[in-house]
Write an enzyme that holds these catalytic residues in place. Sequence first.
Site, PDB file in Angstrom:
ATOM      1  N   GLU A  66       0.815  -1.209   0.000  1.00 55.09           N
ATOM      2  CA  GLU A  66       0.000   0.000   0.000  1.00 55.09           C
ATOM      3  C   GLU A  66       0.855   1.268   0.000  1.00 55.09           C
ATOM      4  O   GLU A  66       0.579   2.233   0.714  1.00 55.09           O
ATOM      5  CB  GLU A  66      -0.965  -0.021   1.190  1.00 55.09           C
ATOM      6  N   GLU A  70      -6.846  -7.882  -0.825  1.00 51.29           N
ATOM      7  CA  GLU A  70      -7.270  -7.844   0.579  1.00 51.29           C
ATOM      8  C   GLU A  70      -8.776  -7.655   0.599  1.00 51.29           C
ATOM      9  O   GLU A  70      -9.275  -6.523   0.609  1.00 51.29           O
ATOM     10  CB  GLU A  70      -6.578  -6.718   1.355  1.00 51.29           C
TER      11      GLU A  70
END
Length: 705
Positions: A226, A309
């Site tokens: 991320e 995710e």
Amino acid sequence: MLDQAYFCRRGTMAKISKPSTGGHHLAFVLLLVLVAVGICVPVFALLPSLTSHQSLPPALSRDEKMMSRIFYIKDDKFWKDENPFQIIGGDLHYFRVLPEYWEDRLMRAKALGLNTIQTYVPWNLHEPKPGKMVFEGIADLVSFIKLCQKLDLLVMLRAGPYICGEWDLGGFPAWLLAVKPPLKLRTADPAYLELVERWWNVLLRKVFPLLYSNGGPVIMVQIENEYGSYGNDKAYLRNLVTMARGHLGNDIILYTTDGGTRETLEKGNVPLYNVYSAVDFSTGDDPWPIFELQRKFNAPGRSPPLSSEFYTGWLTHWGEKIAKTDAEFTAASLEKILSSNGSAVLYMVHGGTNFGFYSGANTGSEEFDYKPDLTSYDYDAPIKESGEIDNPKFKALRRVIKKYSAAPHTTTPYNTKRKAYGPIKMQRTISLFDLMAMTDPVDVITSTNPISMESAGHLFGFLVYESSYISKKSGNILRIPKVHDRAQVFVSCLSQDVDGGVLRYIGTTERWNNQPVSIPTTECTSNTSLFILVENMGRVNYGPYIFDEKGILSPVYLDGEILHGWKMIPIPFHNVNQMPHFSFKMQHTKKSSENLELTNDVGQKEPALFAGEFSINSVEEIKDTYLSFNGWGKGVAFVNKFNIGRYWPSVGPQCNLYVPAPLLKPGRNSVVIFELESPHVDLLLRSVDQEDFTCGSNYSKVNQL
């Protein structure tokens, strides 16, 4: 609200969308606590390595590899051995599960219908000291990957070097914070990249034989995590890709994960280096517009839709209500992806436990808005912390996955049995004062001003700062502008032993509620000794404040003037994955031995070790259990020398700590706790057979308590 804080499970501020006894006994107890704590407890060192596990398949030689064994991307699809492949995976972290339970948890994930396991690799677990590499016990990554292969599960490996993951410092070793000049983490800083290269030179050499093209199960390796939510240093990302390609070759799919927005994808992708960009987003969001956006950041034909995710639940901080998400809502959201041939990785399929001192923390918009994570990482996942699967979420997800999974049907395992072993009588054994006296003088640091835990070489747990001052008749005002994370203040007239060496508790100041501490006048005939016990409650693992040093990070002011002359005294159960430095002598416990009974005076507030035991009659009676800390204050607990984590029932919501059966043994089982505040009135712990997340007087954030 979640969208007011920095959390790494969010992509870009994402959240889960969901619907509205006598002398002999005393001697034994003292011996028990000294042996059980050691006193420096290696948090994971007791666990056996699985490297020689006979049931694990041997690595395939290059001559044995089939030419058709390849995993790749083409026509916006994943392909496995020339056949289209839909990833239906789940995150299951080897470092949050005892090795003895790895196969059990993987079998449960397989019974859910998964064909792939995704896991982070935390650098700090594997290199706890500079140059000291650990790949045994709970850190035996190679055995975990081979076990996945034995069970016909593919592996997506998230190699970092930064992982986030609600893990201390996002997986970075805390000793990086002590390097001078300071490193610029998550950038192209040459000094930082040199240390990453040294780490990956070890890690990726172990991973290379396990790649799918080499006969192993690893199909994809993630770079960073991320990053688009943190920075925009393309040179950094390109350096990581170059390193990874140098070790792993060109056959493996390298990938990034970023939140499903244009901004995060623009910052986090690596367009010129043939790296696949995956996305994550809030459960309940319409996935297909996000997958269409994802295509713009991958080469033509190289953008299979993947939510790397897919959130089955959410994290919980101390002081919050336990996170829960609706089972049917979660399952329906997953089906929106799978029904149109999209791929998804459940985060988490099984959360596990933040054993030891490894749980991380988040912040709000300010550094002082500190939110430490629970010891439990249950995550409201379909496989609960204890492995339990008889729950609505497991059943709902299994029903959906079964429609799309090509994996052969697997019989659902039985739930692991749990047992309540009843009350455990605890006894106060060693005071904080005695713990300080036991510290090897070599490990005590002196300095004009306080220094951080990292600079003191004490990376986890607790550090005592000692100084002295002249007491005023009107009292004194103590102020510590910056303390990470929690400081308990004590005074004593040690020079003439007026109070027998007892530390007098004065007050507490905290990172999230930093207040001056009023010190009443003392009757010391000379200078008054000042002791500040600072607890590291977990380093921030996400956002702009991840450079989260611990300890006293500012001058200390007494009546507006800087107080100079300090000793830093380590309290030594922080040594994660390290051998103990000390051996304590029984004579050091003399004062504690003479004064074990607690009184109602201020001395009762002095932190202390408490020890007890419970017995198990036979191997057959060894089951999972929980320790209930209802009625206790705050601290850390050890079972048979193993650090099972932090407890804080007065704040909650977690009341009980999970104790997996492999930690237990027939006969006597020791329990040692370091209680910081106020012990149970009857000095009782209880072994119970259920989790409990109902503790705490309210559900406000820690910074509001």
